[in-house]
Every structure is written in C-alpha cells, then in structure tokens.
Design an enzyme around this catalytic site. Structure first.
Site, PDB file in Angstrom:
ATOM      1  N   ASP A  98      32.365  24.808   7.607  1.00 52.82           N
ATOM      2  CA  ASP A  98      31.987  26.195   6.885  1.00 52.82           C
ATOM      3  C   ASP A  98      30.661  25.611   6.039  1.00 52.82           C
ATOM      4  OD1 ASP A  98      32.267  28.273   5.300  1.00 52.82           O
ATOM      5  OD2 ASP A  98      34.420  27.998   5.889  1.00 52.82           O
ATOM      6  N   ASP A 222      29.286  30.936   5.179  1.00 49.13           N
ATOM      7  CA  ASP A 222      29.882  31.813   4.191  1.00 49.13           C
ATOM      8  C   ASP A 222      28.971  32.909   3.402  1.00 49.13           C
ATOM      9  OD1 ASP A 222      32.391  31.761   2.369  1.00 49.13           O
ATOM     10  OD2 ASP A 222      30.937  31.567   0.772  1.00 49.13           O
ATOM     11  N   GLU A 279      29.334  34.956   8.236  1.00 46.83           N
ATOM     12  CA  GLU A 279      30.268  35.784   7.447  1.00 46.83           C
ATOM     13  C   GLU A 279      29.495  36.921   6.763  1.00 46.83           C
ATOM     14  OE1 GLU A 279      33.762  35.907   4.053  1.00 46.83           O
ATOM     15  OE2 GLU A 279      31.928  34.969   3.759  1.00 46.83           O
ATOM     16  N   HIS A 354      41.439  32.799   5.823  1.00 52.21           N
ATOM     17  CA  HIS A 354      42.150  32.687   4.608  1.00 52.21           C
ATOM     18  C   HIS A 354      41.918  33.616   3.646  1.00 52.21           C
ATOM     19  CE1 HIS A 354      37.835  32.020   4.610  1.00 52.21           C
ATOM     20  NE2 HIS A 354      37.639  31.801   3.292  1.00 52.21           N
ATOM     21  N   ASP A 355      41.195  34.918   3.731  1.00 49.70           N
ATOM     22  CA  ASP A 355      40.944  35.867   2.817  1.00 49.70           C
ATOM     23  C   ASP A 355      41.938  36.988   3.032  1.00 49.70           C
ATOM     24  OD1 ASP A 355      38.833  34.233   1.597  1.00 49.70           O
ATOM     25  OD2 ASP A 355      37.428  35.212   2.539  1.00 49.70           O
TER      26      ASP A 355
END
Ligand code: NOJ
Length: 581
Positions: A98, A222, A279, A354-355
């Site tokens: 990430d 991210d 993302e 995870h969100d």
C-alpha cells in the site's frame, strides 16, 4: 488487446491487523500472514495486497505513516517482512504494498520539521496557510464554524477555507508553533503532502524505488486521485445536511495529477514489472481512461467507487444508510465501466475491501437460509466480469457484517467521529443514525478473520483488538476447507476458471435484461467463444430460460449443485454460468 500477467491475476487483500496474530497480543502481524500463505495458495490467488504495514502511530490503522521504510512494531520487524516476501515468492505469490503518499502521519520526521517554523527547509513539504481573521469572513461562516475559531497572539482566526475532513471536523489543523494551519483531508494526524514541491515528489519516488529494489511486486496507491490540490483552495458549497464544504470533489483528479503520475511512471514504475492500482476517489470514466490508459504511461488500473456509492443515503447525502442498493442501478453502472474501459484501459473488479461493509450483508442476504448461496451468487457475477478481481480477506468464506449494538464496539475513527458530529452538531436522532452506521461502518470489514471455531475464531490467543463476529462457530475457514460445497471452494473454482479462460479475462461484455430488478444476466464473447452468466440476486423464485445459443452450453459453475439450469426456473439467489465454443 494487449495481454499482461496482471490482467490474468486475482488479487487477495490482507488487512494485517485483523488477519492472523502469531505472538498473542490480540493484533494480527506479518508472521501470522506468513503462516497462512498455504491457505492463500490453496484458494488459488496470485497476488497479495497488504494494507499498510509501515511504522505508524495508528490513528487510522496504518494509513497514517510515520516512516515509509520501517515496519509497525505491532506487526513485527523488517526481517519478518523480508521472510514474508521471500516465502511468498517461493510459493509463486506476489506482494503489493500500500502506498500512502497523499498524506503522512503528523509524527513523520518531515512533518515534525515542517511544523517548527515557516523558514524550515521542510516547511513546503506540506500545505500551510494563514487562517482567516474573523472580521474577514461572513457572519454566516462565523456562526456556522463558531466551534472552530482559534485564538493566536490575541487575534481570532477561522481555518483558511470551509473544507471538511473526510473524518469529520474541519480539514485544517492549527499549529501553535507558527499560528498557521495545515491541510488534512483525513484525520488531523494525517497532514497532506504538497505534491507541487519537486523535493516531495523526489522523496516519494526514491522511497518507491527502494521498495522495488527490495523485490516487491507492485503498489496499491491510496487516494492517489487527491494528490493535486486545486489552485487557490477555494471555499466549496456545503452539501445538504453537512456542516463543512465538500473538499473531496474539488480535490479529486486535480490539475496536475496526471503529470505527477506520468513522472512517477517514468522515474519508478516503468523500471520494474509491477502491478499498479490507484485508489481514485471521485474518478469518472473519462478520468479513469487517463489513469489506466492502455499505453501504460500512468497506472495499470484504478479502483472506482461509483458502484459502492449507489447505496449512499439519498435523504442526507452521506454514506450512512440502512437501505440496499438497487440492482438495476448497479447493473447499469458496472456495464458502463465494463464497456467504457474495454480496449482503452483496464478495470479492477471488487465489492469488498477494508473500507466497505461485507457484501453478503450489503447486497445479498446474510440469514442462515441464504448467506452461502447469496455470497456465491454475488461472487459469480463479479468474477465473471472483465477486469482484475480483488478478494478481501474473509469474503471467500462469506463473512458477514458484525451485529453492532453499541458505539463502544467500534474502533474506526470515521464511524466514531461521524456518530458524534452528526448527533451533536447536525442534531440527527441517535436512534435513527446508529443502525445506519452499523450497516455501513468500515469496522464490518475489520473484524478478525475467522479461521476456526476455537476461541476468538483462531485469530488470536489474547483479547482481539476488535471483536470477533459471533457467527465464527459456523462461519470459519476450517469448516469450509473441509466441505466441498462451501463458499471457499466456490471462490476457488471461480479463480481457477479465470486462470484457464482467455474469454473470462479478455472477452467483451453484453448486459441482458437491463431493467429486471432481480436478475443480473450478461454474456461475454471472445474469438467465437461465449459465456452466459445468470444470477438471481433476490429471494424470489424467477422464470428464466437461457437464449437458444446457450441451450447446449456447458455448465462452468453453479451455486446449487446438480440443478437443471435449462428447466426455466431460478431459485432464490441461484447463479450459474454456461459456456459455448
Ligand atoms: C483510503 C483508505 O482505503 C482508507 O482506509 C484510509 O482511511 C484513507 N484512504 C486515508 O488514508
């Protein structure tokens, strides 16, 4: 279409904090992940994306990084990381890191320097602005933001503009050292980096190159769509029901973002054989064609969020809601992306990360009767689409949302802050809001991985940092590995089908029954081969006969074993795929 290994791969996301605890402190860690590589191998995935494992004070569970080249103590050491990487590679698994470079932690050495004084050589690594004197802002703003006023050297200031942070409150943090404000689109412990500064870009690219030299296989970037801020940082309209101006929209796909990513591509990405996924909050199809262009000058693919925003709350305009999304809107949206990027870019396909809340609860039916069948049904129409699929830990078991009853059960700052801000400042009824937060909270995805039916689902021998879903006695990997018709084995089959089919990877996409509220049916075609994916995403029995072309097709997969798919009936949540040569 150009072929590539990352187009033919399936990615599995690990949220390290919740995956497997090897040292009995209640928190997952790197050695825990290494101990489960054979499980992932058995599932059949190709690539592991690790949510951040870097040193972090953990305000946002690792998305606030204080050292990009060290490992979070909770997770182990760099030696543990090296062992994980080596062991994964030996098993033929790749590791994606990430990359969180829209912001750092406020405890990162750069920020500690930057905040000291306006002359500091790292000052311009972040986005500092003077506040607005109270007499320079409108009476409405003075009233609206009364609780954000700060006093410095006898004078009163409001933040430089009206932007709100994604995690509630203003998007500006005040620093006593200089009396100025720094921008933080996320929590106040996540100051935004100033990408306009060439030295910041060089620091980031050098750091990325060092990770690549170590042998990692790619980056998930991210909120990379937010790195270029708009000129002048202007005030923004305040959405209905909100308190602050909407910073997300104006910062997404900012003026220089593509130039920065092209530079990153030239200086880092193009030197290695990587998988890269951005993302990209707020990305449109037109923007995605640039980020994920097939010339390869930026990224391989992006995560777009339109399809997981379809169940946002229409009444309040925020994500908190208890309603499911409409299947018709979902089909139309996914079709737009399937066709829009075909041959000009590349899709990522996902529902879970995870969100996001667990998809079986969000779109399927997590009752005892239909949890497994609906999880398989959703997986079928996701995995038969075009693009690189992402499986989020536990999705392959049909893990469901946590039955939250009380605010104290949440750990996620987004959920907790939103509850306080919306009940205390926007005066929403807590009894109305709580179920909405419970349904959409990111913590639904973050409860520990359910390995077996022993205490704490085999995740830890200590008290876990967040509660285990009480359904772990029934829903766990050990049970599913031992049962041929489990959700796990269904995912295993979907993944294997993709690995053996150019049609699934590269074929085109044609939606059928566009307006049907329950059925998700589509065809894929490539070089004279075709498949038909039929899913009844509802509790209703439906009639459906496959088109003549597919009547003699071979059943590639079905979620109700041995059922005659040509009989013209679809059971609740039934799914099957037919293929013809
Ligand atoms: C997106 C990440 O997925 C999320 O978990 C995080 O809170 C924000 N970016 C901020 O880094």
């Amino acid at each position: 279409m150009k072929k590539a290994w990352w187009k033919e791969s399936v990615v599995y996301q690990i949220y390290p904090r919740s995956f497997c605890d090897s040292n009995g402190d209640g928190i997952g860690d790197l050695n825990g992940i290494t101990s489960k590589l054979d499980y992932l191998k058995e599932l059949g995935i190709d690539v592991i994306w690790l949510s951040p494992v870097y040193r972090s004070p953990n305000d946002d569970n690792g998305y606030d990084i204080s050292d990009y080249e060290d490992i979070m103590e909770d997770f182990g050491s760099m030696a543990d990381f090296d062992r994980l990487l080596k062991s994964a590679h030996e098993k033929g698994l790749k590791i994606v890191m990430d990359l969180v470079v829209n912001h750092t932690s406020d405890e990162h050495a750069w920020f500690l320097e930057s905040r000291k004084n306006a002359e500091n050589e790292k000052r311009d690594y972040y986005i500092w602005r003077k506040g607005r004197k109270l007499n320079e802002v409108s009476p409405e703003e003075r009233k609206q933001f009364a609780s954000d006023v700060v006093e410095y050297k006898g004078e009163k200031f409001l933040p430089p503009n009206n932007w709100g942070s994604f995690f509630s409150g203003p998007a500006w943090g005040f620093s006593e050292e200089t009396g100025e404000f720094y921008l933080h689109l996320f929590s106040k412990k996540q100051p935004d980096l100033n990408w306009e500064n060439e030295r910041v870009r060089k620091e980031v690219f050098d750091m990325m190159n060092r990770w690549c030299e170590k042998g990692i296989d790619g980056f998930r970037m991210d909120v990379i769509s937010l790195i270029s801020k708009p000129e002048g940082l202007p005030n923004q309209p305040i959405p209905t029901g909100a308190i602050y101006g909407d910073a997300g929209q104006i910062c997404a796909n900012g003026p220089h973002v593509h130039a920065y990513l092209k530079e990153m591509n030239r200086k880092v990405l193009s030197h290695y054989d990587l998988i890269t996924v951005g993302e990209t909050a707020g990305v449109t199809l037109e923007e995605a064609k640039k980020y994920a262009n097939s010339d390869g000058t930026e990224l391989n693919m992006v995560f777009q969020f339109e399809h997981v925003s379809l169940d946002d709350n229409p009444k309040y305009g925020f994500k908190w809601n208890t309603e499911k999304m409409s299947l018709v809107s979902l089909k139309k949206n996914l079709t737009k992306w399937q066709n829009g990027l075909y041959e000009v870019g590349w899709n990522s396909i996902f529902f879970c990360n995870h969100d996001q809340p667990r998809i079986v609860s969000r779109l399927g039916n997590d009752s005892d009767l239909y949890r497994e069948r609906s999880a398989k049904c959703i997986a079928t129409f996701l995995h038969m689409m075009q693009g690189t699929p992402y499986v989020y830990q536990g999705e392959e078991l049909g893990m469901s949302n946590y039955p939250f009853q009380d605010l104290s059960e949440f750990r996620d700052l987004e959920s907790i802050n939103a509850f306080h801000e919306l009940t205390e400042k926007a005066h929403l009824d807590p009894a109305e809001l709580f179920p909405m937060i419970a349904f959409k909270s990111r913590d639904n995805a973050r409860t520990p991985m359910q390995w077996d039916d022993s205490e704490n689902a085999g995740f830890t021998s200590a008290t876990p940092w967040i509660k285990v879903n009480p359904n772990y006695k029934k829903v766990n990997a050990k049970e599913e590995l031992a049962r041929a018709d489990s959700v796990f084995h269904y995912y295993q089959k979907l993944i294997s089908l993709r690995h053996h089919s150019g049609l699934i990877v590269y074929g085109d996409f044609r939606l059928l029954e566009e307006e049907d509220p329950n059925l998700f049916i589509y065809e894929r075609h490539l070089d004279g081969k075709a498949l038909l994916c039929v899913c009844n995403v509802s509790e209703k029995e439906r009639e459906y006969t496959p088109p003549a072309e597919f009547q003699k097709g071979q059943v590639l997969i079905q979620n109700i074993p041995d059922r005659d798919v040509r009989a013209g009936k679809l059971a609740p949540y039934e799914a099957y795929v037919l293929a013809v040569e």
